[in-house]
Design a protein around this motif. Structure first.
Motif, mmCIF file in Angstrom:
data_model
loop_
_atom_site.group_PDB
_atom_site.id
_atom_site.type_symbol
_atom_site.label_atom_id
_atom_site.label_comp_id
_atom_site.label_asym_id
_atom_site.label_seq_id
_atom_site.Cartn_x
_atom_site.Cartn_y
_atom_site.Cartn_z
ATOM 1 N N ASP A 25 0.733 -1.114 -0.057
ATOM 2 C CA ASP A 25 -0.029 0.135 -0.173
ATOM 3 C C ASP A 25 1.012 1.328 0.220
ATOM 4 O OD1 ASP A 25 -2.410 -1.472 -0.109
ATOM 5 O OD2 ASP A 25 -2.359 -1.453 2.269
ATOM 6 N N LYS A 163 -2.986 -1.032 11.888
ATOM 7 C CA LYS A 163 -3.946 -0.923 11.178
ATOM 8 C C LYS A 163 -3.733 -1.569 9.767
ATOM 9 C CE LYS A 163 -5.201 2.406 13.903
ATOM 10 N NZ LYS A 163 -6.662 2.230 14.714
ATOM 11 N N SER A 164 -5.043 -2.264 9.558
ATOM 12 C CA SER A 164 -5.432 -2.793 8.323
ATOM 13 C C SER A 164 -6.730 -2.479 7.481
ATOM 14 C CB SER A 164 -5.379 -4.378 8.593
ATOM 15 O OG SER A 164 -4.095 -4.909 9.302
ATOM 16 N N THR A 165 -6.683 -3.202 6.240
ATOM 17 C CA THR A 165 -7.861 -2.856 5.383
ATOM 18 C C THR A 165 -8.393 -4.264 5.152
ATOM 19 O OG1 THR A 165 -7.023 -0.802 4.749
ATOM 20 C CG2 THR A 165 -8.578 -1.609 3.380
ATOM 21 N N PHE A 170 -13.702 -2.578 2.923
ATOM 22 C CA PHE A 170 -12.942 -1.367 2.761
ATOM 23 C C PHE A 170 -12.546 -0.619 3.780
ATOM 24 C CE2 PHE A 170 -14.396 -2.513 -1.620
ATOM 25 C CZ PHE A 170 -13.181 -2.885 -2.193
ATOM 26 N N ASN A 171 -12.880 -1.123 5.078
ATOM 27 C CA ASN A 171 -12.731 -0.490 6.330
ATOM 28 C C ASN A 171 -11.089 -0.326 6.615
ATOM 29 O OD1 ASN A 171 -12.393 0.629 8.856
ATOM 30 N ND2 ASN A 171 -13.992 -0.642 9.717
ATOM 31 N N ASP A 172 -10.418 0.905 6.385
ATOM 32 C CA ASP A 172 -8.998 1.011 6.590
ATOM 33 C C ASP A 172 -8.692 1.226 7.849
ATOM 34 O OD1 ASP A 172 -10.212 3.266 6.768
ATOM 35 O OD2 ASP A 172 -8.866 3.967 4.919
ATOM 36 N N ASP A 173 -9.396 1.436 8.901
ATOM 37 C CA ASP A 173 -9.119 1.618 10.354
ATOM 38 C C ASP A 173 -9.296 0.478 11.401
ATOM 39 O OD1 ASP A 173 -8.042 3.427 12.423
ATOM 40 O OD2 ASP A 173 -10.282 4.095 12.994
#
Length: 314
Positions: A25, A163-165, A170-173
């Motif tokens: 990313d 933190k991961s997505t 598509f939750n990136d928090d």
């Protein structure tokens, strides 16, 4: 970071090339290459970073392939199978004589790859599932992790790790403890999306697999236990049991409130010699007739029962 085996004597046998190019990313890129002999013995491995700005996944894959072919040629290999899990690359190299006329990075890489392939007596692209090139994938991933640690200051690296997505919602928090890791293929999803995925597949009567497109890794009941409700767990256990019993040997308890699944062969073994047709449901204890697949019919043979009850479902 670069690592290889000592180059050994050549062999006329068909060898295999596994390669993978990855882009993180943060636009850090790395590649992994593994070359195996005709007995699937590892002859050579290599991994390293891919430098440059705005590296795309297609570029990374082609760079990994180019590096792998170069090393295979240097080893003196004449015949090689090229295992690829990324279809755009497979499509570009499917014809050994194909070249690309456009003047861009992708075109130049494709032409380089085809030029190197001309030096082999034979080279065959084979499209496979991602799990088939997992070793090369792990080498590429290890490079990216190493690059992150080297280039990113410690406070930010810790933040990245926490933190991961989720590729589904598509939750990136998402925190690490909110993610589900598929051990066989290393794909990551949030626990809530995995719960819904598992429920849908079980309701469809299937053993849940990794939701990643094209991935065939089956999920295991043990690894998903913390995501399951008692009802889903029972459905999964039932599905596992169904799959373990051939269709012709499946026997369901005729009692509507039970419907437990059993093996007709096993029930026949447990039945008494004098009453080989009679047995009991392993769940509810109901007396059953193995031949008629109905509750036990006292004082009636199977033929007599069928004459009196031609429709067993009534």
């Amino acid at each position: 970071m670069l690592k290889g085996f000592t180059r050994s004597s050549t062999s006329p046998q068909l060898c295999s090339l596994y390669f993978k190019g990855l882009v993180s990313d943060d636009s850090l890129a790395g590649f992994g290459v593994a070359i195996c002999g005709h007995r699937d013995d590892l002859l050579f491995q290599l991994n390293g970073p891919i430098h440059g700005s705005d590296i795309t996944v297609l570029e990374a894959e082609l760079i990994a392939l180019k590096r792998g072919l170069t090393e295979a040629a240097g080893l003196g290999i004449d015949h090689i199978s090229i295992y690829c899990d990324y279809y755009p690359v497979y499509e570009l190299i499917s014809f050994s004589g194909r070249s690309v006329t456009e003047e861009n990075k992708i075109a130049l890489l494709v032409n380089d790859v085809q030029r190197i392939r001309e030096g082999f007596k034979s080279s065959f692209p084979i499209f496979v599932a991602g799990t088939s090139i997992r070793y090369a994938y792990e080498l590429a991933r290890a490079t990216i992790v190493s690059e992150i640690r080297r280039h990113v200051d410690p406070p930010r690296y810790v933040k990245l790790a926490k933190k991961s997505t989720c590729p589904i919602c598509f939750n990136d928090d998402l925190k690490a403890e909110e993610m589900f890791y598929v051990g066989k293929c290393c794909h990551l999803y949030c626990s809530e999306c995995m719960k819904r995925h598992i429920e849908v597949k079980l309701l469809e009567g299937r053993v849940p697999r990794c939701p990643h497109y094209g991935c065939k890794s089956n999920l295991t009941l043990g690894s998903c236990a913390h995501l399951l409700t008692p009802k889903l767990r029972e459905m999964w256990e039932r599905k596992i049991k169904e799959d373990s019993i051939p269709v012709w040997d499946r026997f369901y308890c005729p009692k509507p409130s039970c419907s437990a699944l059993m093996s007709k062969t096993e029930l026949s073994k447990w039945a008494r010699e004098a009453e080989v047709r009679r047995c009991c449901c392993i769940k509810c204890g109901e007396s059953l007739c193995i031949n008629c697949k109905v509750p036990w019919h006292n004082n009636l043979s199977c033929n007599e029962y069928k004459r009196l009850h031609p429709n067993p479902t009534e």
